[in-house]
Write a protein that holds these residues in place. Sequence first.
Motif, PDB file in Angstrom:
ATOM      1  N   VAL A 121      -9.418   9.204  -2.907  1.00 51.91           N
ATOM      2  CA  VAL A 121      -8.732   8.980  -1.629  1.00 51.91           C
ATOM      3  C   VAL A 121      -9.179   9.994  -0.597  1.00 51.91           C
ATOM      4  O   VAL A 121      -9.457   9.650   0.562  1.00 51.91           O
ATOM      5  CB  VAL A 121      -7.200   9.041  -1.823  1.00 51.91           C
ATOM      6  CG1 VAL A 121      -6.488   9.138  -0.477  1.00 51.91           C
ATOM      7  CG2 VAL A 121      -6.711   7.823  -2.584  1.00 51.91           C
ATOM      8  N   THR A 136      -4.310  -3.598   2.735  1.00 51.79           N
ATOM      9  CA  THR A 136      -4.422  -2.152   2.949  1.00 51.79           C
ATOM     10  C   THR A 136      -5.388  -1.850   4.090  1.00 51.79           C
ATOM     11  O   THR A 136      -5.117  -0.997   4.938  1.00 51.79           O
ATOM     12  CB  THR A 136      -4.905  -1.457   1.658  1.00 51.79           C
ATOM     13  OG1 THR A 136      -3.949  -1.686   0.621  1.00 51.79           O
ATOM     14  CG2 THR A 136      -5.066   0.046   1.885  1.00 51.79           C
ATOM     15  N   TRP A 175     -12.651   9.086   0.614  1.00 48.51           N
ATOM     16  CA  TRP A 175     -12.648   7.867   1.425  1.00 48.51           C
ATOM     17  C   TRP A 175     -12.055   8.120   2.805  1.00 48.51           C
ATOM     18  O   TRP A 175     -12.545   7.586   3.800  1.00 48.51           O
ATOM     19  CB  TRP A 175     -11.866   6.770   0.711  1.00 48.51           C
ATOM     20  CG  TRP A 175     -12.590   6.159  -0.447  1.00 48.51           C
ATOM     21  CD1 TRP A 175     -13.654   6.686  -1.132  1.00 48.51           C
ATOM     22  CD2 TRP A 175     -12.321   4.897  -1.073  1.00 48.51           C
ATOM     23  NE1 TRP A 175     -14.049   5.851  -2.146  1.00 48.51           N
ATOM     24  CE2 TRP A 175     -13.255   4.742  -2.130  1.00 48.51           C
ATOM     25  CE3 TRP A 175     -11.375   3.910  -0.851  1.00 48.51           C
ATOM     26  CZ2 TRP A 175     -13.258   3.612  -2.957  1.00 48.51           C
ATOM     27  CZ3 TRP A 175     -11.376   2.776  -1.666  1.00 48.51           C
ATOM     28  CH2 TRP A 175     -12.313   2.629  -2.707  1.00 48.51           C
ATOM     29  N   VAL A 234     -12.702   0.308   2.034  1.00 47.48           N
ATOM     30  CA  VAL A 234     -11.815  -0.669   1.404  1.00 47.48           C
ATOM     31  C   VAL A 234     -12.435  -2.062   1.469  1.00 47.48           C
ATOM     32  O   VAL A 234     -12.299  -2.868   0.548  1.00 47.48           O
ATOM     33  CB  VAL A 234     -10.418  -0.634   2.065  1.00 47.48           C
ATOM     34  CG1 VAL A 234      -9.525  -1.726   1.488  1.00 47.48           C
ATOM     35  CG2 VAL A 234      -9.765   0.729   1.852  1.00 47.48           C
ATOM     36  N   PRO A 277     -12.665   4.976   6.142  1.00 48.03           N
ATOM     37  CA  PRO A 277     -11.813   4.444   5.065  1.00 48.03           C
ATOM     38  C   PRO A 277     -11.673   2.929   5.080  1.00 48.03           C
ATOM     39  O   PRO A 277     -11.687   2.286   4.020  1.00 48.03           O
ATOM     40  CB  PRO A 277     -10.471   5.145   5.297  1.00 48.03           C
ATOM     41  CG  PRO A 277     -10.504   5.608   6.717  1.00 48.03           C
ATOM     42  CD  PRO A 277     -11.922   5.918   7.010  1.00 48.03           C
ATOM     43  N   LEU A 285      -3.943   4.232   0.544  1.00 45.09           N
ATOM     44  CA  LEU A 285      -5.102   4.226  -0.345  1.00 45.09           C
ATOM     45  C   LEU A 285      -4.729   4.659  -1.753  1.00 45.09           C
ATOM     46  O   LEU A 285      -5.232   4.108  -2.738  1.00 45.09           O
ATOM     47  CB  LEU A 285      -6.188   5.154   0.217  1.00 45.09           C
ATOM     48  CG  LEU A 285      -6.936   4.662   1.453  1.00 45.09           C
ATOM     49  CD1 LEU A 285      -7.916   5.721   1.929  1.00 45.09           C
ATOM     50  CD2 LEU A 285      -7.672   3.365   1.156  1.00 45.09           C
TER      51      LEU A 285
END
Length: 311
Positions: free
Chosen positions: A236, A289, A239, A248, A244, A303
Amino acid sequence: MSAMPWLDDAWRRLQARRERGALPHALLICGPEGLGKRDFAARFVRGLLCQQPELGEACGHCRSCVLLDAGTHPDRVAVGYGLRKDGVQRSEIVIDQIRELSARLAMASQFGGWQVATIDPADALNAAAANALLKTLEEPAAQTMLVLVADAPWRLPQTIRSRCQRIEFHLPEPAQALAWLQARGVVDPASALRAAGGNPGLARRWAEEGALDRRSEVRRDLAALAAGRGEAADVVRRWLDSEPAQRVWFAAQAVADESRARAAGEAGPLASGMDTAALGEWYDRANRTRDSLRGPLRGDLALLELLARWR
């Protein structure tokens, strides 16, 4: 011709309406990010305000074009993310901006021609702003043009969408997209196009930004977590440090590949212990997300929950 050939048919149709004097008072230009819709909108606005247009294209040297280049054209209005009183950029378009726009459009054109306003991103209008805009759309002033630009038009109320002439861009055919990427010197265009889900504009940008390396890293992270190696919290943090939402997106792609391999009776690239149904649920959660990362929720918690479910 456009630098992006998949825009050309829409351009010709729009200019044919202009020549017939049948332009609508509002356009909704929409489609996935990276397909050139903002360039299309800017090109159309310039041609509409130009005093000596040629086949809908701005001449580039008349007084209107000079003022447009300087950002001081009196009949050109742009509405986007404004600033709050504390100087921080807003994450939505608010009612005060639309009220100011409506008051501006109610005034006569200073050049005696079109008044043109763009709202970008239109899908960032909050509920109050959308309601205020609806009143302007229902009672447009003469020779005013509203151009709404949206990546996610479904976020706009149906009452707004139904009052606009919609110009929607879709992903071009793979052969056309690959040819376009090759002409611009993109290295390994097929891989870049796959990473971008068939979107050539994103593929070009991501290739230039090194996103393909990021995609490989995401797959390694998911495979390691599936094997019980590493910690979700460490992933996390990495990322969050770099794109980010894009990571994802790549994670969802990888899980889709895993699910397809599983359905074909083959070993997937991630060696996940999840069954097909669980993989589908995780894919859906990943997309939710990615959407939530644009909002006010804490990205690290979103995340962490996603990756904890993967583990």
